[in-house]
Motif scaffolding. Structure first.
Motif, short mmCIF file in Angstrom:
data_model
loop_
_atom_site.label_atom_id
_atom_site.label_comp_id
_atom_site.label_asym_id
_atom_site.label_seq_id
_atom_site.Cartn_x
_atom_site.Cartn_y
_atom_site.Cartn_z
N SER A 13 0.81 -1.21 0.00
CA SER A 13 0.00 0.00 0.00
C SER A 13 0.85 1.27 0.00
O SER A 13 0.42 2.29 -0.50
N GLU A 14 2.05 1.24 0.55
CA GLU A 14 2.79 2.50 0.70
C GLU A 14 4.08 2.60 -0.12
O GLU A 14 4.52 3.68 -0.44
N PHE A 15 4.73 1.48 -0.39
CA PHE A 15 6.08 1.60 -0.92
C PHE A 15 6.25 1.21 -2.37
O PHE A 15 7.23 1.57 -2.99
N CYS A 16 5.30 0.43 -2.93
CA CYS A 16 5.62 -0.05 -4.28
C CYS A 16 4.82 0.69 -5.34
O CYS A 16 3.79 1.31 -5.06
N GLY A 17 5.30 0.63 -6.57
CA GLY A 17 4.65 1.32 -7.68
C GLY A 17 3.34 0.65 -8.03
O GLY A 17 3.07 -0.47 -7.61
N SER A 18 2.51 1.32 -8.82
CA SER A 18 1.15 0.83 -9.03
C SER A 18 1.13 -0.46 -9.86
O SER A 18 0.29 -1.31 -9.64
N ARG A 19 2.06 -0.63 -10.80
CA ARG A 19 2.03 -1.86 -11.60
C ARG A 19 2.45 -3.06 -10.76
O ARG A 19 1.82 -4.12 -10.80
N LEU A 20 3.50 -2.87 -10.00
CA LEU A 20 3.96 -3.95 -9.13
C LEU A 20 2.86 -4.29 -8.12
O LEU A 20 2.62 -5.45 -7.80
N ARG A 21 2.16 -3.23 -7.65
CA ARG A 21 1.11 -3.45 -6.67
C ARG A 21 0.03 -4.38 -7.22
O ARG A 21 -0.37 -5.34 -6.58
N GLU A 22 -0.41 -4.08 -8.45
CA GLU A 22 -1.45 -4.93 -9.04
C GLU A 22 -0.97 -6.36 -9.19
O GLU A 22 -1.68 -7.31 -8.87
N ALA A 23 0.26 -6.52 -9.64
CA ALA A 23 0.82 -7.86 -9.84
C ALA A 23 0.86 -8.61 -8.51
O ALA A 23 0.43 -9.75 -8.39
N LEU A 24 1.36 -7.92 -7.47
CA LEU A 24 1.49 -8.56 -6.16
C LEU A 24 0.12 -8.97 -5.61
O LEU A 24 -0.04 -10.06 -5.05
N LYS A 25 -0.86 -8.09 -5.79
CA LYS A 25 -2.19 -8.40 -5.25
C LYS A 25 -2.76 -9.63 -5.92
O LYS A 25 -3.33 -10.51 -5.26
#
Lengths: 302, 295
Positions: free
Chosen positions: B93-105
């Motif tokens: 939620s706080e540290f990673c970029g939006s593309r990485l965030r979607e992938a991780l989720k």
């Protein structure tokens, strides 16, 4: 209007589904019930995990004898099979132990029919250790001290050996209490009226026991002799210290020298009729008993 | 027409309530005879460890070892899953970029989609040998094995709920904190965590609920031995012992029992106990979440 149409469609579909369910009941109608119909007669056969491979082999072989009958085999343990018989969900219960008085009473009360017993073959129960374990033989009394409640043997050094991984504690591998093997071992080895020592690893199947013992150098476990693999060793067993120890095999089991061999049973509710009777008769015939030998068990001597 | 649909939807809404009560009623009903009979000693049931439900001569129903099994596996699982889950949520939620965030989720949600019997299989085969090798344990089917499996199973729940809780903190908090010149980590530690603490607690509690209720995986991974992994000698808790949990006991034994027998009923009493535990945990989680909303 449109909504109404959709609703109507849904209702009709549901109606058809229900009607279909009534018109074409699943084949679980019962032994002999559907003999004249187009569908196959289904015999439900549940119970002993020890016997599940054997029962499956019988069922497969019987398909060529009478193609109109299909035998459906499931395991789960002798207790499970008996419970299923009492609750009316199986035609034949496979048991590697006799029914308890309590169970017989229950079956009578609930179904108004006496359970009928058939002896189908013999099984020699083997005591397994890891293949690298130096132990070769053991007595019934020692096994009782290892597995029984209050028993004093907990270390391999007490048996005069060392496990190959250096761990001295004996890891007991046992079965869950719905298993006929569990009950038989309890009654003949742990001795009647006594219980198992708590803290054993209680596994679900005969094969699981052998597999876990094969992976665990300091383990000891019991299972049917048909389940032996390369990874384990079967101990020779003596009734008492000083007596000869015998290996579990066909001759020793049939002659009664090997102390832990037991009969394998089938139970039905009341005298079997129709397809169920024909099936059991066939299992007891020469062809059926050949299947017993092929699966590593001991045929009944006539 | 409108009315019919409204009615159907209302029934759907209420049905959940009916089901919960029906299930509790059923479990209680099946165990009632034993519960109200004079022979059943609730104290003995909870505080002795002799579990011999199928004994002919002397049946004993003590679930202390089973409670200890469930508790030890759950606590250890949470000790592993909470730091990992919260860490992952904070990172996402706080540290990673939006593309990485979607992938991780997506990947973390995939973790939640693995069936529990597959987890159990991993515990039985891979983890078993790994624990034997790494810790020199005589057998790998242990508290630790079950706890690692359960941790992996509850991480997705903890991550997704914690992430929502962190997302719910207004951006103005973050802007104010950055405006005061703090580092990102200070902002997370001093501002976000305290203001999202209720949501985070709820995430942990739901993770616990998942862990307590899980059956198949722990049945396969913990060795299924009636044994208390605590004793008086240091280190007091032995994660390399085998245990058996409440859920696994019901799963393993219910099939064998004839309906209405004492053994059958005591398993339903175990069910009531389990239901009470998860109910308490879920209720706490709900109250905590409600606490956030009312703020």
């Amino acid at each position: 209007m449109k909504e109404k149409k959709i609703l109507c469609q849904v209702l009709t579909t549901l109606g058809f589904a229900t009607a279909a369910a009534f018109l074409f009941p699943s084949c679980g109608g019962g032994g002999g019930a559907g003999a004249g119909g187009a569908s196959k007669t289904l015999i439900q056969n549940a119970g002993s995990d020890t016997m599940v491979n054997l029962a499956q082999a019988w069922a497969e072989a019987y398909a060529t004898v009478d193609p109109g009958v299909s035998v459906e085999v499931s395991g789960g343990g002798s207790g499970t099979g008996i419970a299923a018989l009492i609750n009316g969900t199986t035609h034949i219960a496979n048991c590697s132990r006799a029914m308890k008085d309590k169970e017989i009473t229950k079956a009578k009360n609930q179904n108004d029919a006496e359970p009928k017993l058939f002896t189908m073959g013999l099984d020699a129960l083997a005591v397994y250790v890891h293949k690298d374990n130096p132990l070769e033989k053991i007595t019934i009394a020692q096994l009782g001290q290892i597995f029984g409640e209050g028993g004093t043997i907990t270390k391999w050094t007490q048996l005069g050996v060392k496990a190959s991984d250096g761990n001295d504690e004996i890891i007991r591998v046992s079965r869950q209490s719905n298993s006929g093997t569990y009950v038989y071992f309890k009654e003949t080895v742990v001795s009647k009226g006594k219980e198992f020592k708590l803290g054993s690893r209680d596994l679900h199947g005969s094969k699981d026991v052998v597999e876990l013992v094969g992976k665990t150098p300091s383990a000891i476990g019991y299972s049917g002799m048909g389940y032996a693999t390369e990874e384990v060793k079967m101990l020779r067993i003596a009734t008492e210290t000083g007596n000869d120890a015998y290996e579990p095999n066909l001759e020793n089991a049939q002659s009664g020298k090997y102390p832990i061999a037991r009969p394998l049973f089938m139970y039905t509710l009341g005298d079997p009729k129709g397809a169920t009777k024909a099936y059991i008769d066939w299992c007891l015939s020469e062809a059926g008993q050949k299947v017993v030998v092929d699966n590593g068990y001991i045929p009944i001597s006539k | 027409m409108e009315k019919v649909i409204e009615f159907i939807i209302r029934v759907c809404g209420i049905s959940a309530v009916i089901f919960v009560f029906a299930i509790f009623g059923f479990v209680f009903w099946e165990g009632r005879e034993l519960l109200i009979s004079g022979e059943f000693n609730f104290w003995k049931f909870l505080f002795t460890k002799e579990w011999y439900p199928a004994s002919e001569s002397n049946p004993r129903f003590g679930v202390l070892a089973l409670i200890a099994g469930t508790a030890s596996v759950t606590v250890l699982a949470m000790a592993i899953a909470v730091p990992f889950g919260l860490g992952a949520a904070i990172y996402i939620s706080e540290f990673c970029g939006s593309r990485l965030r979607e992938a991780l989720k997506v990947i973390i949600e995939l973790l939640a989609a693995i069936p529990s019997v597959v987890w159990g299989f991993i515990g039985l085969t891979i983890m078993n040998e790994l624990i034997m090798k790494l810790f020199g344990a005589p057998i790998g089917l242990t508290v630790l094995n079950g706890a690692i499996i359960l941790a992996l199973m509850s991480v997705p729940i903890i991550v997704s709920i914690s992430e929502d809780a962190l997302k719910a903190v207004p951006d103005s908090y973050r802007e104010a904190a950055i405006g005061l010149g703090v580092t990102r980590w200070q902002m997370v530690y001093k501002v976000l965590l305290p203001s999202a603490k209720n949501g985070l607690l709820a995430a942990v509690l739901l993770g616990i609920g998942r862990a307590v209720g899980e059956t198949m995986a722990v049945l396969m991974a913990t060795g299924h031995a009636v044994h208390i992994p605590f004793d008086g000698t240091p280190p007091f808790f032995h994660p390399l012992d085998s245990v058996r949990t409440l859920t696994a006991t019901i799963a393993a034994e219910l099939g064998e029992t004839a309906r209405g027998s004492e053994h059958y009923q005591v398993l339903f009493v175990v069910g009531i106990l389990l239901f009470s535990i998860t109910f308490a945990v879920n209720l706490t989680a709900d109250l905590v979440v409600k606490g956030i909303r009312d703020k």
